[in-house]
Design a protein around this motif. Structure first.
Motif, PDB file in Angstrom:
ATOM      1  N   THR A  71       0.831  -1.204   0.000  1.00 18.95           N
ATOM      2  CA  THR A  71       0.000   0.000   0.000  1.00 18.95           C
ATOM      3  C   THR A  71       0.867   1.256   0.000  1.00 18.95           C
ATOM      4  OG1 THR A  71      -1.684  -1.199   1.236  1.00 18.95           O
ATOM      5  CG2 THR A  71      -1.857   1.195   1.214  1.00 18.95           C
ATOM      6  N   MET A  72       1.942   1.239   0.805  1.00 23.74           N
ATOM      7  CA  MET A  72       2.843   2.389   0.864  1.00 23.74           C
ATOM      8  C   MET A  72       3.567   2.573  -0.472  1.00 23.74           C
ATOM      9  SD  MET A  72       6.050   3.126   3.420  1.00 23.74           S
ATOM     10  CE  MET A  72       7.130   1.965   2.616  1.00 23.74           C
ATOM     11  N   VAL A  73       4.033   1.466  -1.047  1.00 24.72           N
ATOM     12  CA  VAL A  73       4.751   1.529  -2.325  1.00 24.72           C
ATOM     13  C   VAL A  73       3.837   2.070  -3.416  1.00 24.72           C
ATOM     14  CG1 VAL A  73       5.866   0.158  -4.138  1.00 24.72           C
ATOM     15  CG2 VAL A  73       6.391  -0.285  -1.736  1.00 24.72           C
ATOM     16  N   GLU A  74       2.585   1.588  -3.437  1.00 27.48           N
ATOM     17  CA  GLU A  74       1.637   2.039  -4.464  1.00 27.48           C
ATOM     18  C   GLU A  74       1.353   3.538  -4.360  1.00 27.48           C
ATOM     19  OE1 GLU A  74       0.415   0.342  -7.166  1.00 27.48           O
ATOM     20  OE2 GLU A  74       1.967  -1.035  -6.494  1.00 27.48           O
ATOM     21  N   ALA A  75       1.430   4.102  -3.163  1.00 31.40           N
ATOM     22  CA  ALA A  75       1.260   5.556  -2.993  1.00 31.40           C
ATOM     23  C   ALA A  75       2.540   6.303  -3.350  1.00 31.40           C
ATOM     24  CB  ALA A  75       0.848   5.871  -1.566  1.00 31.40           C
ATOM     25  N   LEU A  76       3.693   5.691  -3.056  1.00 34.19           N
ATOM     26  CA  LEU A  76       4.970   6.352  -3.357  1.00 34.19           C
ATOM     27  C   LEU A  76       5.223   6.471  -4.864  1.00 34.19           C
ATOM     28  CD1 LEU A  76       7.415   4.883  -0.668  1.00 34.19           C
ATOM     29  CD2 LEU A  76       6.701   7.271  -0.922  1.00 34.19           C
ATOM     30  N   ILE A  77       4.743   5.510  -5.641  1.00 37.12           N
ATOM     31  CA  ILE A  77       5.013   5.530  -7.090  1.00 37.12           C
ATOM     32  C   ILE A  77       4.467   6.798  -7.754  1.00 37.12           C
ATOM     33  CG2 ILE A  77       4.459   4.383  -9.282  1.00 37.12           C
ATOM     34  CD1 ILE A  77       5.004   1.704  -7.814  1.00 37.12           C
ATOM     35  N   PRO A  78       3.171   7.163  -7.581  1.00 42.18           N
ATOM     36  CA  PRO A  78       2.731   8.427  -8.181  1.00 42.18           C
ATOM     37  C   PRO A  78       3.429   9.646  -7.575  1.00 42.18           C
ATOM     38  CG  PRO A  78       0.948   7.433  -6.899  1.00 42.18           C
ATOM     39  CD  PRO A  78       2.042   6.429  -6.975  1.00 42.18           C
ATOM     40  N   ALA A  79       3.850   9.547  -6.305  1.00 42.03           N
ATOM     41  CA  ALA A  79       4.605  10.659  -5.710  1.00 42.03           C
ATOM     42  C   ALA A  79       5.927  10.867  -6.445  1.00 42.03           C
ATOM     43  CB  ALA A  79       4.847  10.397  -4.222  1.00 42.03           C
ATOM     44  N   THR A  80       6.587   9.765  -6.863  1.00 37.95           N
ATOM     45  CA  THR A  80       7.848   9.898  -7.618  1.00 37.95           C
ATOM     46  C   THR A  80       7.597  10.559  -8.967  1.00 37.95           C
ATOM     47  OG1 THR A  80       7.725   7.699  -8.688  1.00 37.95           O
ATOM     48  CG2 THR A  80       8.835   7.820  -6.541  1.00 37.95           C
ATOM     49  N   ILE A  81       6.433  10.283  -9.545  1.00 40.48           N
ATOM     50  CA  ILE A  81       6.096  10.899 -10.844  1.00 40.48           C
ATOM     51  C   ILE A  81       5.907  12.401 -10.668  1.00 40.48           C
ATOM     52  CG2 ILE A  81       4.430  10.950 -12.750  1.00 40.48           C
ATOM     53  CD1 ILE A  81       3.759   7.970 -11.903  1.00 40.48           C
ATOM     54  N   LEU A 187      -3.985  12.578  -9.681  1.00 39.26           N
ATOM     55  CA  LEU A 187      -5.223  11.796  -9.612  1.00 39.26           C
ATOM     56  C   LEU A 187      -4.943  10.391  -9.083  1.00 39.26           C
ATOM     57  CD1 LEU A 187      -8.271  11.551 -10.305  1.00 39.26           C
ATOM     58  CD2 LEU A 187      -7.557  10.808 -12.584  1.00 39.26           C
ATOM     59  N   LEU A 188      -3.883   9.783  -9.596  1.00 36.51           N
ATOM     60  CA  LEU A 188      -3.496   8.435  -9.172  1.00 36.51           C
ATOM     61  C   LEU A 188      -3.110   8.410  -7.696  1.00 36.51           C
ATOM     62  CD1 LEU A 188      -3.123   5.596 -10.381  1.00 36.51           C
ATOM     63  CD2 LEU A 188      -0.763   6.226 -10.900  1.00 36.51           C
ATOM     64  N   LEU A 189      -2.363   9.427  -7.272  1.00 38.14           N
ATOM     65  CA  LEU A 189      -1.967   9.516  -5.864  1.00 38.14           C
ATOM     66  C   LEU A 189      -3.204   9.634  -4.968  1.00 38.14           C
ATOM     67  CD1 LEU A 189       0.208   9.761  -3.663  1.00 38.14           C
ATOM     68  CD2 LEU A 189       0.268  12.229  -4.122  1.00 38.14           C
ATOM     69  N   PHE A 194      -6.756   7.324  -1.021  1.00 37.16           N
ATOM     70  CA  PHE A 194      -8.144   7.086  -0.601  1.00 37.16           C
ATOM     71  C   PHE A 194      -8.380   5.590  -0.383  1.00 37.16           C
ATOM     72  CE2 PHE A 194     -12.649   6.284  -1.491  1.00 37.16           C
ATOM     73  CZ  PHE A 194     -13.237   7.153  -0.578  1.00 37.16           C
ATOM     74  N   ALA A 195      -7.821   4.754  -1.291  1.00 40.33           N
ATOM     75  CA  ALA A 195      -8.000   3.297  -1.186  1.00 40.33           C
ATOM     76  C   ALA A 195      -7.300   2.749   0.049  1.00 40.33           C
ATOM     77  CB  ALA A 195      -7.453   2.617  -2.438  1.00 40.33           C
ATOM     78  N   ALA A 196      -6.229   3.444   0.501  1.00 41.37           N
ATOM     79  CA  ALA A 196      -5.458   2.969   1.654  1.00 41.37           C
ATOM     80  C   ALA A 196      -6.135   3.294   2.981  1.00 41.37           C
ATOM     81  CB  ALA A 196      -4.055   3.577   1.635  1.00 41.37           C
ATOM     82  N   ARG A 197      -7.150   4.148   2.969  1.00 38.17           N
ATOM     83  CA  ARG A 197      -7.800   4.573   4.227  1.00 38.17           C
ATOM     84  C   ARG A 197      -8.588   3.434   4.871  1.00 38.17           C
ATOM     85  NH1 ARG A 197     -11.148   9.877   3.129  1.00 38.17           N
ATOM     86  NH2 ARG A 197     -11.614   9.546   5.303  1.00 38.17           N
TER      87      ARG A 197
END
Length: 197
Positions: A71-81, A187-189, A194-197
């Motif tokens: 879940t953390m990795v999936e949020a970090l990926i759009p942050a890197t973008i 949008l992805l972030l 939201f999905a991680a909440r």
């Protein structure tokens, strides 16, 4: 053996070029924003630095030598973008043909590659299942990823050749890329937080 290698080559290629998982396409596009086709060789090396780094975490995570929250990795990926888009925007000066590819850009691409590799590992681990020999599948998957990334890079750079300056000025083309890539990453972030909440 060859059929297995071909399978993982295809899987790697399709994973990076899959429009359903467009975060990888966005990252390569974000890297390319400040550059023109004239600079393609050095930009290909920059993308390869990203590949080399994500290969490291892809291997260690797939072998379960490191465990990180998906879940953390999936949020970090759009942050890197988003960070890459901001850096690309900053390095795009009006009237400048292309931004120099500095050591900091290579370090940034490599650091973010480590994060993306963790994201790839969840997908690859599901594909591998209980396979005992994973060295060749890992290698083939990475090669497929690299081909996919270089194809995305070629499409982005060739789009610039077609559009600039016939349809858009160089500055407007950069603005379009920043707006679209950055907007989709935000949008992805938001979706992933939201999905991680």
């Amino acid at each position: 053996m060859l059929s297995q290698l071909a399978l993982y080559l295809r899987l790697g290629f399709h994973h990076i070029a899959d429009f359903a998982g467009y975060d990888h396409i966005l990252f390569v596009t974000a890297l390319a924003i400040p550059y023109t086709f004239r600079n393609w060789k050095r930009l290909a090396v920059l993308v390869t630095a990203f590949t080399a780094a994500h290969s490291i975490t892809l291997v260690v995570a797939t072998l379960r030598m490191v465990a990180v929250s998906p879940t953390m990795v999936e949020a970090l990926i759009p942050a890197t973008i988003i960070v890459t888009v901001a850096m690309s925007w900053r390095s795009s000066s009006p009237g400048q043909e292309y931004a120099p590819i500095t050591l900091s850009r290579y370090l940034m691409a490599s650091a973010f590659g480590l994060i993306h590799g963790l994201g790839f590992s969840t997908y690859l681990r599901a594909l591998l299942g209980e396979e005992e020999r994973i060295t060749l599948p890992l290698l083939a998957f990475n090669v497929g990823l690299e081909f996919g990334q270089l194809l995305i890079l070629a499409v982005v750079l060739l789009a610039g050749v077609v559009l600039v300056p016939r349809i858009l000025s160089r500055r407007r083309w950069v603005l379009v890329q920043v707006g679209v890539t950055g907007g989709l990453a935000l949008l992805l972030l938001g979706q992933r937080l939201f999905a991680a909440r």
